[in-house]
Design a protein around this motif. Structure first.
Motif, short mmCIF file in Angstrom:
data_model
loop_
_atom_site.label_atom_id
_atom_site.label_comp_id
_atom_site.label_asym_id
_atom_site.label_seq_id
_atom_site.Cartn_x
_atom_site.Cartn_y
_atom_site.Cartn_z
N VAL A 231 0.87 -1.18 0.00
CA VAL A 231 0.00 0.00 0.00
C VAL A 231 0.90 1.23 0.00
CG1 VAL A 231 -1.97 1.13 1.08
CG2 VAL A 231 -1.65 -1.35 1.35
N LEU A 232 1.28 1.68 -1.19
CA LEU A 232 2.29 2.72 -1.31
C LEU A 232 1.81 4.07 -0.78
CD1 LEU A 232 3.88 1.85 -4.78
CD2 LEU A 232 4.42 1.00 -2.49
N GLU A 233 0.50 4.32 -0.88
CA GLU A 233 -0.02 5.58 -0.35
C GLU A 233 0.17 5.65 1.16
OE1 GLU A 233 -1.69 3.47 -2.17
OE2 GLU A 233 -2.32 4.46 -4.03
N VAL A 234 -0.04 4.53 1.83
CA VAL A 234 0.17 4.48 3.28
C VAL A 234 1.64 4.69 3.61
CG1 VAL A 234 0.13 2.97 5.31
CG2 VAL A 234 -1.84 3.05 3.77
N ALA A 235 2.51 4.00 2.89
CA ALA A 235 3.95 4.13 3.12
C ALA A 235 4.40 5.57 2.93
CB ALA A 235 4.71 3.20 2.18
N GLU A 236 3.90 6.21 1.89
CA GLU A 236 4.32 7.58 1.60
C GLU A 236 3.94 8.54 2.71
OE1 GLU A 236 3.83 10.92 -1.98
OE2 GLU A 236 3.31 8.80 -2.33
N LYS A 237 2.77 8.36 3.28
CA LYS A 237 2.30 9.26 4.33
C LYS A 237 2.88 8.92 5.71
CE LYS A 237 -2.15 10.20 2.09
NZ LYS A 237 -3.63 10.04 2.17
N LEU A 238 3.20 7.66 5.92
CA LEU A 238 3.54 7.19 7.26
C LEU A 238 5.03 7.09 7.54
CD1 LEU A 238 2.26 6.07 9.91
CD2 LEU A 238 2.33 3.80 8.85
N CYS A 239 5.81 6.72 6.53
CA CYS A 239 7.20 6.34 6.77
C CYS A 239 8.15 7.53 6.85
CB CYS A 239 7.68 5.40 5.66
SG CYS A 239 6.82 3.82 5.62
N VAL B 299 13.87 9.67 -1.56
CA VAL B 299 13.50 8.59 -2.49
C VAL B 299 12.52 9.07 -3.56
CG1 VAL B 299 12.26 6.39 -2.66
CG2 VAL B 299 13.96 6.73 -0.87
N LYS B 300 11.53 9.84 -3.17
CA LYS B 300 10.49 10.18 -4.15
C LYS B 300 10.65 11.56 -4.79
CE LYS B 300 6.87 12.13 -1.13
NZ LYS B 300 6.58 13.31 -1.96
N GLY B 301 11.41 12.46 -4.14
CA GLY B 301 11.57 13.80 -4.71
C GLY B 301 10.22 14.49 -4.87
N ASP B 302 9.97 15.03 -6.07
CA ASP B 302 8.72 15.73 -6.34
C ASP B 302 7.64 14.80 -6.89
OD1 ASP B 302 9.78 18.18 -5.54
OD2 ASP B 302 10.60 18.58 -7.53
N ASP B 303 7.98 13.53 -7.06
CA ASP B 303 7.02 12.55 -7.59
C ASP B 303 6.31 11.85 -6.43
OD1 ASP B 303 7.78 13.07 -10.27
OD2 ASP B 303 9.53 11.77 -10.00
N SER B 304 5.35 11.00 -6.76
CA SER B 304 4.74 10.15 -5.74
C SER B 304 5.60 8.90 -5.58
CB SER B 304 3.32 9.76 -6.15
OG SER B 304 3.35 8.85 -7.24
N LEU B 305 5.46 8.24 -4.45
CA LEU B 305 6.20 7.00 -4.22
C LEU B 305 5.80 5.96 -5.26
CD1 LEU B 305 8.20 5.41 -2.48
CD2 LEU B 305 6.29 4.80 -0.97
N GLU B 306 4.52 5.93 -5.62
CA GLU B 306 4.05 4.98 -6.62
C GLU B 306 4.75 5.21 -7.96
OE1 GLU B 306 -0.22 3.20 -7.98
OE2 GLU B 306 -0.05 5.38 -8.00
N GLU B 307 4.89 6.47 -8.38
CA GLU B 307 5.55 6.77 -9.64
C GLU B 307 7.01 6.34 -9.62
OE1 GLU B 307 3.10 10.75 -11.12
OE2 GLU B 307 4.68 10.94 -9.63
N VAL B 308 7.70 6.61 -8.51
CA VAL B 308 9.10 6.22 -8.39
C VAL B 308 9.24 4.71 -8.41
CG1 VAL B 308 11.10 6.24 -6.84
CG2 VAL B 308 9.75 8.32 -7.15
N PHE B 309 8.37 4.02 -7.67
CA PHE B 309 8.44 2.56 -7.60
C PHE B 309 8.22 1.94 -8.98
CE2 PHE B 309 6.12 -1.50 -7.06
CZ PHE B 309 7.13 -2.24 -6.46
N LEU B 310 7.19 2.41 -9.69
CA LEU B 310 6.89 1.84 -11.02
C LEU B 310 8.02 2.14 -12.01
CD1 LEU B 310 3.08 2.67 -11.30
CD2 LEU B 310 4.15 0.45 -10.82
N GLU B 311 8.62 3.30 -11.89
CA GLU B 311 9.74 3.64 -12.78
C GLU B 311 10.94 2.75 -12.52
OE1 GLU B 311 12.74 7.41 -13.65
OE2 GLU B 311 10.78 7.77 -12.74
N LEU B 312 11.25 2.52 -11.24
CA LEU B 312 12.37 1.66 -10.89
C LEU B 312 12.10 0.20 -11.29
CD1 LEU B 312 13.28 3.13 -7.39
CD2 LEU B 312 14.66 3.28 -9.47
N GLU B 313 10.86 -0.23 -11.14
CA GLU B 313 10.51 -1.59 -11.52
C GLU B 313 10.64 -1.79 -13.03
OE1 GLU B 313 9.12 -4.61 -9.82
OE2 GLU B 313 10.58 -3.57 -8.59
N ALA B 314 10.40 -0.75 -13.79
CA ALA B 314 10.45 -0.86 -15.25
C ALA B 314 11.87 -0.88 -15.78
CB ALA B 314 9.68 0.29 -15.89
N GLU B 315 12.82 -0.37 -15.01
CA GLU B 315 14.20 -0.29 -15.48
C GLU B 315 14.84 -1.67 -15.58
OE1 GLU B 315 16.26 2.30 -12.86
OE2 GLU B 315 15.24 4.11 -13.60
#
Length: 235
Positions: free
Chosen positions: A191-199, A219-235
């Motif tokens: 649940v990346l939205e929870v992680a982004e707000k909580l961690c 880790v996320k900079g100006d992006d959302s954690l979900e965007e960063v995660f999906l980008e890293l997964e795609a690499e």
């Protein structure tokens, strides 16, 4: 609090965790994310002494999980992704069983059981056998048992799965309070939205390798954690 250095764990020819190093300090909620099979659960199980590992070192408050497993386990609590509770016990007997293991005085255990069971609306269920519990009720009981001995470190694998919104909100508050009081939490989640707000900090693992770690802002900079995660997964 928790120091993982060059952890490597293999299953046959498969390297589930590959030279992974992390440090979780007091006061931190540390999120651990990755796709299914990335090595999250293996890392958590090694950290709490359930799984042996092939290389590296894991310490909790400077105690080695290999050399001093009992001392380490006295300082931590672990909630797996699918809590394996004793179905033949009632909820009350299970919590008292856990309290006995950690030698919690009778007055302290009663106060804590009442506090957390009432908060999770589980008081009436404690007299029932665990076999009659829903998955969500079992998850709540596992959370209560984890907080029961006031551990320094709490390790959780997908702790929000099965919890209703009210219980999830309560757990997030408990996590924050625990760390504000000097404890530490290391948990995996999808649940990346929870992680982004909580961690406070987050680590991303892919195919057993650590690919990103730092504060949430790093880790996320100006992006959302979900965007960063999906980008890293795609690499």
């Amino acid at each position: 609090m928790l120091n993982i250095e060059h952890l490597t764990k293999t299953y046959g020819e498969t390297r589930a965790v590959d030279d992974l190093s992390l440090r979780i300090r007091p006061g931190e909620i540390f999120g651990f994310i990755g796709h299914n099979g990335a090595g999250k659960s293996t890392t958590l199980k090694c950290a709490v002494g359930i799984l042996k590992f092939d290389a590296g070192e894991i310490t909790i408050d400077s105690d080695s999980i290999k050399a001093a497993p009992v001392r380490c386990k006295q300082k931590l609590a672990y909630i797996p992704d699918n809590p394996d509770l004793y179905d033949f016990m009632s909820g009350s007997k299970y919590l008292n069983f856990i309290a006995d293991i950690f030698a919690i005085p009778a007055d302290v255990r009663l106060e804590r059981i009442h506090k957390y069971a009432a908060a999770f609306e589980m008081m009436s269920a404690l007299s029932q056998p665990i076999s009659a519990y829903s998955h969500g009720m079992k998850q709540k009981l596992a959370v209560i048992s984890a907080w029961l001995h006031d551990p320094k470190l709490i390790v959780m694998d997908e702790p929000f799965v099965g919890l209703d919104p009210k219980a999830s909100h309560l757990l997030k508050e408990m996590m924050r309070t625990h760390c504000d009081n000097g404890g530490a939490i290391f948990f995996s989640t999808h649940v990346l939205e929870v992680a982004e707000k909580l961690c406070d900090k987050v680590a991303i693992i892919k195919q057993g390798k650590l690919i990103k770690v730092g504060t949430m802002e790093e880790v996320k900079g100006d992006d959302s954690l979900e965007e960063v995660f999906l980008e890293l997964e795609a690499e």
